[in-house]
Structures are given as C-alpha cells and as structure tokens.
Scaffold this motif. Structure first.
Motif, mmCIF file in Angstrom:
data_model
loop_
_atom_site.group_PDB
_atom_site.id
_atom_site.type_symbol
_atom_site.label_atom_id
_atom_site.label_comp_id
_atom_site.label_asym_id
_atom_site.label_seq_id
_atom_site.Cartn_x
_atom_site.Cartn_y
_atom_site.Cartn_z
ATOM 1 N N ALA A 6 0.821 -1.215 0.000
ATOM 2 C CA ALA A 6 0.000 0.000 0.000
ATOM 3 C C ALA A 6 0.854 1.263 0.000
ATOM 4 O O ALA A 6 0.542 2.228 -0.715
ATOM 5 N N LEU A 7 1.925 1.273 0.773
ATOM 6 C CA LEU A 7 2.743 2.490 0.868
ATOM 7 C C LEU A 7 3.331 2.938 -0.467
ATOM 8 O O LEU A 7 3.235 4.124 -0.808
ATOM 9 N N PRO A 8 3.931 2.046 -1.268
ATOM 10 C CA PRO A 8 4.437 2.502 -2.563
ATOM 11 C C PRO A 8 3.323 3.022 -3.492
ATOM 12 O O PRO A 8 3.515 3.983 -4.229
ATOM 13 N N ALA A 9 2.157 2.371 -3.449
ATOM 14 C CA ALA A 9 1.039 2.827 -4.279
ATOM 15 C C ALA A 9 0.573 4.211 -3.845
ATOM 16 O O ALA A 9 0.342 5.097 -4.675
ATOM 17 N N LEU A 10 0.452 4.409 -2.551
ATOM 18 C CA LEU A 10 0.042 5.723 -2.051
ATOM 19 C C LEU A 10 1.095 6.779 -2.361
ATOM 20 O O LEU A 10 0.754 7.913 -2.738
ATOM 21 N N ALA A 11 2.358 6.421 -2.247
ATOM 22 C CA ALA A 11 3.435 7.363 -2.564
ATOM 23 C C ALA A 11 3.395 7.723 -4.048
ATOM 24 O O ALA A 11 3.611 8.883 -4.416
ATOM 25 N N ALA A 12 3.120 6.741 -4.891
ATOM 26 C CA ALA A 12 3.033 7.013 -6.329
ATOM 27 C C ALA A 12 1.911 8.000 -6.630
ATOM 28 O O ALA A 12 2.065 8.911 -7.445
ATOM 29 N N VAL A 57 3.394 1.906 -13.031
ATOM 30 C CA VAL A 57 3.458 0.512 -13.463
ATOM 31 C C VAL A 57 4.136 -0.338 -12.392
ATOM 32 O O VAL A 57 3.667 -1.426 -12.046
ATOM 33 N N LYS A 58 5.235 0.166 -11.845
ATOM 34 C CA LYS A 58 5.982 -0.590 -10.829
ATOM 35 C C LYS A 58 5.133 -0.896 -9.594
ATOM 36 O O LYS A 58 5.261 -1.966 -9.001
ATOM 37 N N THR A 59 4.261 0.018 -9.224
ATOM 38 C CA THR A 59 3.420 -0.200 -8.045
ATOM 39 C C THR A 59 2.183 -1.031 -8.346
ATOM 40 O O THR A 59 1.416 -1.361 -7.444
ATOM 41 N N GLY A 60 1.976 -1.367 -9.623
ATOM 42 C CA GLY A 60 0.826 -2.188 -9.989
ATOM 43 C C GLY A 60 -0.446 -1.413 -10.226
ATOM 44 O O GLY A 60 -1.496 -2.007 -10.457
ATOM 45 N N LEU A 61 -0.377 -0.097 -10.200
ATOM 46 C CA LEU A 61 -1.571 0.709 -10.429
ATOM 47 C C LEU A 61 -1.950 0.804 -11.902
ATOM 48 O O LEU A 61 -3.100 1.028 -12.244
ATOM 49 N N VAL A 62 -0.965 0.635 -12.769
ATOM 50 C CA VAL A 62 -1.183 0.734 -14.209
ATOM 51 C C VAL A 62 -0.608 -0.497 -14.894
ATOM 52 O O VAL A 62 0.465 -0.980 -14.524
ATOM 53 N N LYS A 63 -1.349 -0.984 -15.888
ATOM 54 C CA LYS A 63 -0.903 -2.101 -16.720
ATOM 55 C C LYS A 63 -0.644 -1.565 -18.122
ATOM 56 O O LYS A 63 -1.398 -0.732 -18.621
ATOM 57 N N SER A 64 0.407 -2.050 -18.728
ATOM 58 C CA SER A 64 0.771 -1.635 -20.071
ATOM 59 C C SER A 64 0.618 -2.823 -21.008
ATOM 60 O O SER A 64 0.999 -3.947 -20.666
ATOM 61 N N GLN A 73 -2.150 1.986 -22.055
ATOM 62 C CA GLN A 73 -2.052 2.014 -20.595
ATOM 63 C C GLN A 73 -3.457 1.898 -20.027
ATOM 64 O O GLN A 73 -4.388 2.552 -20.511
ATOM 65 N N ARG A 74 -3.577 1.076 -18.994
ATOM 66 C CA ARG A 74 -4.872 0.903 -18.322
ATOM 67 C C ARG A 74 -4.675 0.952 -16.813
ATOM 68 O O ARG A 74 -3.680 0.447 -16.302
ATOM 69 N N ALA A 75 -5.640 1.531 -16.148
ATOM 70 C CA ALA A 75 -5.638 1.491 -14.691
ATOM 71 C C ALA A 75 -5.926 0.057 -14.271
ATOM 72 O O ALA A 75 -6.797 -0.595 -14.842
ATOM 73 N N ASP A 76 -5.191 -0.437 -13.302
ATOM 74 C CA ASP A 76 -5.456 -1.777 -12.776
ATOM 75 C C ASP A 76 -6.520 -1.635 -11.698
ATOM 76 O O ASP A 76 -6.225 -1.275 -10.557
ATOM 77 N N ILE A 77 -7.744 -1.893 -12.088
ATOM 78 C CA ILE A 77 -8.881 -1.693 -11.189
ATOM 79 C C ILE A 77 -8.813 -2.647 -10.000
ATOM 80 O O ILE A 77 -9.230 -2.300 -8.897
ATOM 81 N N ASP A 78 -8.268 -3.827 -10.186
ATOM 82 C CA ASP A 78 -8.125 -4.757 -9.062
ATOM 83 C C ASP A 78 -7.191 -4.180 -7.998
ATOM 84 O O ASP A 78 -7.473 -4.263 -6.804
ATOM 85 N N THR A 79 -6.082 -3.584 -8.437
ATOM 86 C CA THR A 79 -5.154 -2.968 -7.484
ATOM 87 C C THR A 79 -5.807 -1.777 -6.805
ATOM 88 O O THR A 79 -5.657 -1.585 -5.594
ATOM 89 N N LEU A 80 -6.555 -0.979 -7.559
ATOM 90 C CA LEU A 80 -7.275 0.155 -6.968
ATOM 91 C C LEU A 80 -8.263 -0.333 -5.909
ATOM 92 O O LEU A 80 -8.335 0.215 -4.811
ATOM 93 N N ARG A 81 -8.996 -1.382 -6.239
ATOM 94 C CA ARG A 81 -9.971 -1.941 -5.294
ATOM 95 C C ARG A 81 -9.267 -2.423 -4.022
ATOM 96 O O ARG A 81 -9.702 -2.135 -2.910
#
Length: 109
Positions: A6-12, A57-64, A73-81
């Motif tokens: 969670a921390l890297p995603a929030l930092a991103a 991409v590295k944090t898993g928030l975006v898929k290429s 580029q797409r938002a990774d909705i599973d990671t967002l959820r």
C-alpha cells in the motif's frame, strides 16, 4: 494488500502528475489510453512522463499492453480496489452505519 504494497502505491499517487494520469486512466476504463495520449494530456515531454508512468506501473496501479504499434495504458482496477479496501478495512471500527455515507457516495458516481 498490506502495508508493504500500500505504501508505494500511495506514494506514487502522492505526486500531482501521477495522480492525474491515474485518474484519467480510471475514467477511460476499460479501453485505456495510448502512452501518447497520456503524454499529451500531461503537457510534459515524453521522457519526463515516462518516468512518472514507470512508477505507476511498478506499483501495480497501471498495466501496459502493446496493441499493434501503440502501448496502451490501463488502470489496474483490481489494485485500486485492493488499495481502497486496505484504507477502509477498519472503517469506523466495524460500525457499518458510520461508513454508509462513504458507500453511498461511491455508489452514486
């Protein structure tokens, strides 16, 4: 999701360029946007934006995904959820009635 993911995603998402790019991708789900469209929307140079995109991409928030000659580029909705559930998991100490306004707000949009 746990604190370590969670921390890297929030930092991103704590950077304005990355947050806006991610929100733009969420609005364009499920088709996504080309990298060029994202660069144009950001107003940055390709190389500067690529650095921001790599963080997402590295944090898993975006898929290429390569589609023909374009990178989509797409938002990774599973990671967002997962991130949203991580943040709200202990919402109101399990008192669901206190979280109802939050859920209602999410349902209306």
């Amino acid at each position: 999701m746990n604190v370590d993911t969670a921390l890297p995603a929030l930092a991103a998402l704590a950077h304005p360029t990355r947050l806006e790019a991610f929100r733009l991708l969420v609005r364009h789900e499920p088709e996504g946007l080309s990298t060029g469209e994202l660069v144009d929307a950001s107003g940055l140079t390709q190389s500067t934006f690529s650095t921001h995109l790599a963080v997402l991409v590295k944090t898993g928030l975006v898929k290429s995904e390569k589609l023909g000659r374009q990178q989509i580029q797409r938002a990774d909705i599973d990671t967002l959820r997962e991130l949203m559930l991580f943040l709200a998991k202990d919402c109101c100490l399990g008192r669901a009635e206190l979280c109802e306004p939050l859920l209602a707000e999410l349902a209306c949009c």
